[in-house]
Write a protein that holds these residues in place. Sequence first.
Motif, PDB file in Angstrom:
ATOM      1  N   GLU A  77       0.832  -1.199   0.000  1.00 44.37           N
ATOM      2  CA  GLU A  77       0.000   0.000   0.000  1.00 44.37           C
ATOM      3  C   GLU A  77       0.866   1.248   0.000  1.00 44.37           C
ATOM      4  OE1 GLU A  77      -2.462  -0.453   3.396  1.00 44.37           O
ATOM      5  OE2 GLU A  77      -3.874  -1.866   2.427  1.00 44.37           O
ATOM      6  N   ARG A  78       1.953   1.179   0.747  1.00 42.75           N
ATOM      7  CA  ARG A  78       2.869   2.334   0.752  1.00 42.75           C
ATOM      8  C   ARG A  78       3.462   2.581  -0.637  1.00 42.75           C
ATOM      9  NH1 ARG A  78       6.393   1.485   6.328  1.00 42.75           N
ATOM     10  NH2 ARG A  78       4.646   1.834   7.825  1.00 42.75           N
ATOM     11  N   LYS A  79       3.889   1.526  -1.339  1.00 43.97           N
ATOM     12  CA  LYS A  79       4.507   1.660  -2.698  1.00 43.97           C
ATOM     13  C   LYS A  79       3.497   2.170  -3.704  1.00 43.97           C
ATOM     14  CE  LYS A  79       8.194  -1.755  -2.343  1.00 43.97           C
ATOM     15  NZ  LYS A  79       8.775  -2.986  -2.882  1.00 43.97           N
ATOM     16  N   ILE A  80       2.262   1.708  -3.604  1.00 43.20           N
ATOM     17  CA  ILE A  80       1.221   2.150  -4.532  1.00 43.20           C
ATOM     18  C   ILE A  80       0.974   3.637  -4.350  1.00 43.20           C
ATOM     19  CG2 ILE A  80      -1.256   1.984  -5.035  1.00 43.20           C
ATOM     20  CD1 ILE A  80      -1.009  -1.027  -4.363  1.00 43.20           C
ATOM     21  N   GLY A  81       0.951   4.066  -3.129  1.00 43.26           N
ATOM     22  CA  GLY A  81       0.738   5.504  -2.898  1.00 43.26           C
ATOM     23  C   GLY A  81       1.878   6.328  -3.462  1.00 43.26           C
ATOM     24  N   SER A  82       3.081   5.820  -3.264  1.00 35.99           N
ATOM     25  CA  SER A  82       4.258   6.555  -3.797  1.00 35.99           C
ATOM     26  C   SER A  82       4.231   6.591  -5.326  1.00 35.99           C
ATOM     27  CB  SER A  82       5.528   5.866  -3.306  1.00 35.99           C
ATOM     28  OG  SER A  82       6.662   6.490  -3.874  1.00 35.99           O
ATOM     29  N   ALA A  83       3.835   5.461  -5.971  1.00 35.90           N
ATOM     30  CA  ALA A  83       3.792   5.409  -7.444  1.00 35.90           C
ATOM     31  C   ALA A  83       2.721   6.334  -7.986  1.00 35.90           C
ATOM     32  CB  ALA A  83       3.542   3.976  -7.905  1.00 35.90           C
ATOM     33  N   GLU A  84       1.577   6.398  -7.333  1.00 32.88           N
ATOM     34  CA  GLU A  84       0.500   7.277  -7.786  1.00 32.88           C
ATOM     35  C   GLU A  84       0.930   8.731  -7.753  1.00 32.88           C
ATOM     36  OE1 GLU A  84      -2.806   6.324  -5.363  1.00 32.88           O
ATOM     37  OE2 GLU A  84      -3.409   4.547  -6.532  1.00 32.88           O
ATOM     38  N   SER A  85       1.635   9.068  -6.713  1.00 26.13           N
ATOM     39  CA  SER A  85       2.105  10.473  -6.619  1.00 26.13           C
ATOM     40  C   SER A  85       3.150  10.775  -7.702  1.00 26.13           C
ATOM     41  CB  SER A  85       2.682  10.738  -5.221  1.00 26.13           C
ATOM     42  OG  SER A  85       3.795   9.894  -4.976  1.00 26.13           O
ATOM     43  N   GLU A  86       3.989   9.783  -7.934  1.00 25.02           N
ATOM     44  CA  GLU A  86       5.030   9.977  -8.974  1.00 25.02           C
ATOM     45  C   GLU A  86       4.392  10.111 -10.357  1.00 25.02           C
ATOM     46  OE1 GLU A  86       8.855  10.541 -10.378  1.00 25.02           O
ATOM     47  OE2 GLU A  86       8.138  10.341  -8.311  1.00 25.02           O
ATOM     48  N   ALA A  87       3.370   9.258 -10.647  1.00 22.92           N
ATOM     49  CA  ALA A  87       2.686   9.327 -11.938  1.00 22.92           C
ATOM     50  C   ALA A  87       1.970  10.653 -12.105  1.00 22.92           C
ATOM     51  CB  ALA A  87       1.695   8.164 -12.041  1.00 22.92           C
ATOM     52  N   LYS A  88       1.387  11.121 -11.062  1.00 22.09           N
ATOM     53  CA  LYS A  88       0.690  12.410 -11.120  1.00 22.09           C
ATOM     54  C   LYS A  88       1.657  13.531 -11.449  1.00 22.09           C
ATOM     55  CE  LYS A  88      -2.486  15.268  -8.402  1.00 22.09           C
ATOM     56  NZ  LYS A  88      -3.190  15.410  -7.072  1.00 22.09           N
ATOM     57  N   LYS A  89       2.844  13.454 -10.817  1.00 13.75           N
ATOM     58  CA  LYS A  89       3.873  14.473 -11.074  1.00 13.75           C
ATOM     59  C   LYS A  89       4.336  14.429 -12.530  1.00 13.75           C
ATOM     60  CE  LYS A  89       8.293  16.155  -9.374  1.00 13.75           C
ATOM     61  NZ  LYS A  89       9.414  15.922  -8.434  1.00 13.75           N
ATOM     62  N   ILE A  90       4.554  13.187 -13.044  1.00 14.09           N
ATOM     63  CA  ILE A  90       5.002  13.032 -14.451  1.00 14.09           C
ATOM     64  C   ILE A  90       3.951  13.574 -15.397  1.00 14.09           C
ATOM     65  CG2 ILE A  90       5.492  11.308 -16.244  1.00 14.09           C
ATOM     66  CD1 ILE A  90       6.790   9.616 -14.026  1.00 14.09           C
ATOM     67  N   LYS A  91       2.676  13.290 -15.086  1.00 16.90           N
ATOM     68  CA  LYS A  91       1.583  13.771 -15.930  1.00 16.90           C
ATOM     69  C   LYS A  91       1.558  15.284 -15.980  1.00 16.90           C
ATOM     70  CE  LYS A  91      -3.404  13.377 -16.511  1.00 16.90           C
ATOM     71  NZ  LYS A  91      -4.663  12.800 -15.966  1.00 16.90           N
ATOM     72  N   GLU A  92       1.745  15.902 -14.842  1.00 21.24           N
ATOM     73  CA  GLU A  92       1.743  17.363 -14.791  1.00 21.24           C
ATOM     74  C   GLU A  92       2.906  17.933 -15.604  1.00 21.24           C
ATOM     75  OE1 GLU A  92       1.875  18.238 -10.689  1.00 21.24           O
ATOM     76  OE2 GLU A  92      -0.249  17.788 -10.315  1.00 21.24           O
ATOM     77  N   ASP A  93       4.109  17.292 -15.485  1.00 24.11           N
ATOM     78  CA  ASP A  93       5.285  17.764 -16.262  1.00 24.11           C
ATOM     79  C   ASP A  93       5.031  17.614 -17.755  1.00 24.11           C
ATOM     80  OD1 ASP A  93       6.539  18.349 -13.903  1.00 24.11           O
ATOM     81  OD2 ASP A  93       7.708  16.463 -13.869  1.00 24.11           O
ATOM     82  N   ALA A  94       4.402  16.466 -18.143  1.00 22.93           N
ATOM     83  CA  ALA A  94       4.132  16.237 -19.566  1.00 22.93           C
ATOM     84  C   ALA A  94       3.167  17.274 -20.107  1.00 22.93           C
ATOM     85  CB  ALA A  94       3.561  14.825 -19.756  1.00 22.93           C
ATOM     86  N   VAL A  95       2.148  17.619 -19.324  1.00 18.01           N
ATOM     87  CA  VAL A  95       1.182  18.640 -19.758  1.00 18.01           C
ATOM     88  C   VAL A  95       1.882  19.983 -19.952  1.00 18.01           C
ATOM     89  CG1 VAL A  95      -0.847  19.960 -19.049  1.00 18.01           C
ATOM     90  CG2 VAL A  95      -0.798  17.467 -18.737  1.00 18.01           C
ATOM     91  N   LYS A  96       2.788  20.297 -19.016  1.00 17.60           N
ATOM     92  CA  LYS A  96       3.534  21.563 -19.146  1.00 17.60           C
ATOM     93  C   LYS A  96       4.400  21.563 -20.414  1.00 17.60           C
ATOM     94  CE  LYS A  96       3.764  22.529 -14.169  1.00 17.60           C
ATOM     95  NZ  LYS A  96       4.656  22.686 -13.000  1.00 17.60           N
ATOM     96  N   ASP A  97       5.115  20.417 -20.658  1.00 18.92           N
ATOM     97  CA  ASP A  97       5.978  20.339 -21.855  1.00 18.92           C
ATOM     98  C   ASP A  97       5.145  20.433 -23.127  1.00 18.92           C
ATOM     99  OD1 ASP A  97       8.152  20.064 -20.243  1.00 18.92           O
ATOM    100  OD2 ASP A  97       8.244  17.857 -20.399  1.00 18.92           O
TER     101      ASP A  97
END
Length: 516
Positions: free
Chosen positions: A33-53
């Motif tokens: 559960e801890r790893k899933i939460g960390s991955a979700e946050s990381e994916a969200k961050k990547i998505k935001e960076d991709a939208v900006k790019d």
Amino acid sequence: MELWGWILLAATAVVAILVGVLVGVALRKRIGERKIGSAESEAKKIKEDAVKDAESLKKEALISAKEDILRQRNEAEKELKERRAEVSRMERRITQKEENLDKKAEGLERKNEMLDKKLKENDAVREQIEVLLKKEQEVLEQISGISAEEAKEELINRVESEVKHELAQRLSDLEQQFKDEADEKAKNIISLAIQRCAADHVAETTISVVSLPSEDMKGRIIGREGRNIQMIEKLTGIELIIDDTPEAITLSGFDPVRRETARITLEKLISDGRIHPSRIEETVEKASREVEAVIKQAGERATFDVGIHGINPELIRMLGRLKFRTSYGQNVLKHSIEVSLIAGMIADELGIDSTVAKRAGLLHDIGKAQTHEMEGSHVELGVNLAKKYKESKEVIHAIEAHHGDVDAKSITAVIVQAADAISAARPGARREDLENYIKRLEKIEEIAKSFGGVDKAFAVQAGREIRVMVKPEEVNDDGMKLIARDMAAKIQEEVKYPGQIKINIIRESRAVDYAK
């Protein structure tokens, strides 16, 4: 008691294992559960960076597209301006040309009006001339007493008569001109053939001389009671003359082949030193074989030299026998080769087949190979040989007609007649004309030396060239040309010769000094 102890121990162990498994599952779930939460946050961050790019790239693409559109628009406007300017220039040119055409059209109209006016004036003048000519014709008819048609007919008859006379005269002149040109062409062909083909010749003789190493050899050749010399004469048919001539024996006989056999026999006997009847007989046989080999080789060489193939081997052998036959100092085989080559050259110049002409020329004197053995003229013997060995009718006729015994009925026969006469009559070919030949050369040299400034003059190349050395202090370069021209004219006037004579004027300047 022990059994229950073991059972209790086993149950305890099972319980412990189950508790460990449950604890492990709970721990793994928590860690997941801890790893899933960390991955979700990381994916969200990547998505935001991709939208900006993407937004940044979109803005850059829009800016670049706008710049390209602006540049293309500017270029199109520039090209449009240039085309408009070009169209304007073309319009001005067209307008100017139209104006020029209008001016020219006006000029043409004025010229047409003037021409129409002049044509009308010419028509009026023509009518006046026709009236005058009609009156003049009437007056002429009254004066002459004949009508215009009669005068026209008389004029035509007179002109026709004059034209016929002039035409006949012209045809006569052309006929004479063509004859002269034909004679000149024939002379050129014959003279070129003579110059291109000139064979050496030897003096005709009925004797041969064999040199001896010493006078003692004469006695050995005679032998005891003359047995050796009698054997040689018997086997060869040649007479041996042993006289006072030092270290030499003369062989005499009319047959050149026998004489050659006797000469080779004597030379072999003298070289070997053994001279007796049996050795003589053996040596004569060897010499005969050698002579036959020479005859065959000479005949084959003759056919090769003139380029004729397919001749019967017996005819080739007969040709080789002509190597030992001479006529008025001219070797008959060389004469036959020369006639063949000259006939071929003349045939080529006349545009006919030279192969038949060369074949007939080579075989025209073949009968001379049998004149020492058979009765009849060499023409008759040659015709019989040609018929025997299946030569063509044209070749046989040329052999038969080459001395005029029968009329020549083909161009090949005429060519062989001419070639035979050329080879036999050219200067230096036969001994009977040698004196005239030398006189002609002396005459040419005498003419060359008669000119002023000439130091030396020599006739070379059988009289086909005269080399003249002039004195450099008396004759300059321009004077050399004048001397050459005058000398050529004088030689043409005073000397008769075949072909042409090249006049070569040589002027040499030398400077001499001595070093002391």
